[in-house]
Design an enzyme around this catalytic site. Structure first.
Site, PDB file in Angstrom:
ATOM      1  CE  LYS A 108      -2.516   1.763   3.619  1.00  0.00           C
ATOM      2  NZ  LYS A 108      -2.442   3.229   3.711  1.00  0.00           N
ATOM      3  CG  ASP A 125      -4.793   4.773   1.380  1.00  0.00           C
ATOM      4  OD1 ASP A 125      -5.878   5.315   1.129  1.00  0.00           O
ATOM      5  OD2 ASP A 125      -4.375   4.567   2.537  1.00  0.00           O
ATOM      6  CE  LYS A 151      -7.922   7.025   3.656  1.00  0.00           C
ATOM      7  NZ  LYS A 151      -6.488   6.682   3.674  1.00  0.00           N
ATOM      8  CG  ASP A 184     -12.214  17.774  -6.817  1.00  0.00           C
ATOM      9  OD1 ASP A 184     -13.170  18.529  -7.098  1.00  0.00           O
ATOM     10  OD2 ASP A 184     -11.047  18.170  -6.712  1.00  0.00           O
ATOM     11  CB  THR A 201     -11.076   5.006  12.024  1.00  0.00           C
ATOM     12  OG1 THR A 201      -9.858   5.280  11.358  1.00  0.00           O
ATOM     13  CG2 THR A 201     -11.660   3.721  11.528  1.00  0.00           C
ATOM     14  NE  ARG A 261       1.680   2.284  13.082  1.00  0.00           N
ATOM     15  CZ  ARG A 261       0.826   3.068  13.742  1.00  0.00           C
ATOM     16  NH1 ARG A 261       1.284   3.980  14.576  1.00  0.00           N
ATOM     17  NH2 ARG A 261      -0.481   2.927  13.541  1.00  0.00           N
TER      18      ARG A 261
HETATM   19  O1  C5P Z   1       0.692   0.776  11.106  1.00  0.00           O
HETATM   20  P1  C5P Z   1      -0.747   0.339  11.000  1.00  0.00           P
HETATM   21  O2  C5P Z   1      -0.916  -1.178  10.894  1.00  0.00           O
HETATM   22  O3  C5P Z   1      -1.627   0.952  12.049  1.00  0.00           O
HETATM   23  O4  C5P Z   1      -1.195   0.908   9.582  1.00  0.00           O
HETATM   24  C1  C5P Z   1      -2.507   0.832   9.110  1.00  0.00           C
HETATM   25  C2  C5P Z   1      -2.616   1.517   7.777  1.00  0.00           C
HETATM   26  O5  C5P Z   1      -3.994   1.561   7.416  1.00  0.00           O
HETATM   27  C3  C5P Z   1      -2.115   2.961   7.749  1.00  0.00           C
HETATM   28  O6  C5P Z   1      -1.590   3.201   6.446  1.00  0.00           O
HETATM   29  C4  C5P Z   1      -3.368   3.759   8.001  1.00  0.00           C
HETATM   30  O7  C5P Z   1      -3.313   5.039   7.438  1.00  0.00           O
HETATM   31  C5  C5P Z   1      -4.422   2.910   7.272  1.00  0.00           C
HETATM   32  N1  C5P Z   1      -5.789   3.076   7.746  1.00  0.00           N
HETATM   33  C6  C5P Z   1      -6.170   2.845   9.059  1.00  0.00           C
HETATM   34  N2  C5P Z   1      -7.475   3.011   9.428  1.00  0.00           N
HETATM   35  C7  C5P Z   1      -8.386   3.391   8.530  1.00  0.00           C
HETATM   36  C8  C5P Z   1      -8.033   3.630   7.207  1.00  0.00           C
HETATM   37  C9  C5P Z   1      -6.701   3.458   6.840  1.00  0.00           C
HETATM   38  O8  C5P Z   1      -5.354   2.464   9.883  1.00  0.00           O
HETATM   39  N3  C5P Z   1      -9.650   3.510   8.889  1.00  0.00           N
END
Ligand code: C5P
Length: 232
Positions: A32, A59, A61, A64, A119, A211
């Site tokens: 991603k 990603d 998003k 417009d 979220t 992460r």
């Molecule tokens: O590091 P982590 O596992 O928290 O990363 C989750 C990824 O998913 C990040 O790129 C974050 O921006 C994305 N994301 C999220 N929650 C959402 C939409 C996207 O954590 N509702």
């Protein structure tokens, strides 16, 4: 459609993402690419990672007017990404225009996924700032249904919502779910988390994991653990 683990490569430079991907010699994770990396490095980062044999979820998003989104989607389609996304709040008309823009002359197109409510938007903020009075989960499900009506392929949601989305929009409607953590791992800033195994049980089609893989002492081992728990 096969289940897969998508690695959120939230790095700020090409050097950092390439150093990370170099660790993977035996497998080619689905990657991603988010706004941070795309805006720092431009479209060439997509082409270069694609050339290494990775599938790409871009990603960005988009949101417009329909005509602008249609033209932007046609550019992203030309980059040969495998999945991209937009905000369902842009309306069904915008989402339909996005599908049109994304569709290549041969009829193929990348998967198109909708973000419902971010979220970070709580029910209180939605009510007080956006003047939306309905319960948050009702809004999320309604936006998911709008996305399905517009011909999109799925939504980004919590694994905890996957079942509801499938029963409202159909079992083929994809759920792409972040908020995944190992049972023995750090939760970090995510609030509602599930393990890869639990996400599988709840019916998620793709998990997006950042992460727990990118910051792991051994990212390849962490990726394999995710795949074995989620894909089996
Ligand atoms: O590091 P982590 O596992 O928290 O990363 C989750 C990824 O998913 C990040 O790129 C974050 O921006 C994305 N994301 C999220 N929650 C959402 C939409 C996207 O954590 N509702």
């Amino acid at each position: 459609m096969g289940k897969d683990v998508i690695v959120a490569c939230d790095f700020s430079s090409k050097q950092a993402v390439m150093e990370f991907l170099d660790k993977f010699t035996d497998e080619k994770p689905y990657v991603k690419i988010g706004m941070e990396l795309f805006y720092a490095e431009g479209p060439s980062i997509v082409r270069e990672i694609k050339e290494r044999g990775h599938k790409i979820f871009l990603d960005l998003k988009l949101c417009d007017i329909p005509n602008t989104v249609k033209k932007a989607m046609s550019v992203l389609s030309g980059l040969d990404v495998d999945m991209t996304n937009l905000h369902a709040s842009g309306t069904i008309e915008m989402m339909q225009a996005a599908v049109e823009g994304l569709t290549r002359p041969d009829g193929t197109r990348p998967l198109l996924i909708a973000v419902t409510q971010l979220t970070s938007t709580s029910e209180e903020r939605m009510r007080e700032q956006l003047l939306i009075d309905k319960p948050l989960d009702e809004v999320v499900m309604h936006y998911a249904a709008n996305a399905a009506a517009a011909g999109l392929d799925g939504v980004v949601c919590s694994p905890l919502e996957s079942g509801k989305v499938h029963s409202r929009c159909g079992s083929d409607f994809l759920t792409v779910t972040p908020g995944v953590r190992f049972a023995d791992g750090d939760v970090g800033d995510q609030v509602r988390v599930t393990t890869p195994a639990k996400a599988k049980e709840l019916g998620s089609d793709y998990i997006v994991v950042g992460r727990p893989i990118t910051a792991a002492a051994d990212p390849v081992e962490a990726y394999r653990r995710c795949v074995s728990e989620f894909v089996g």
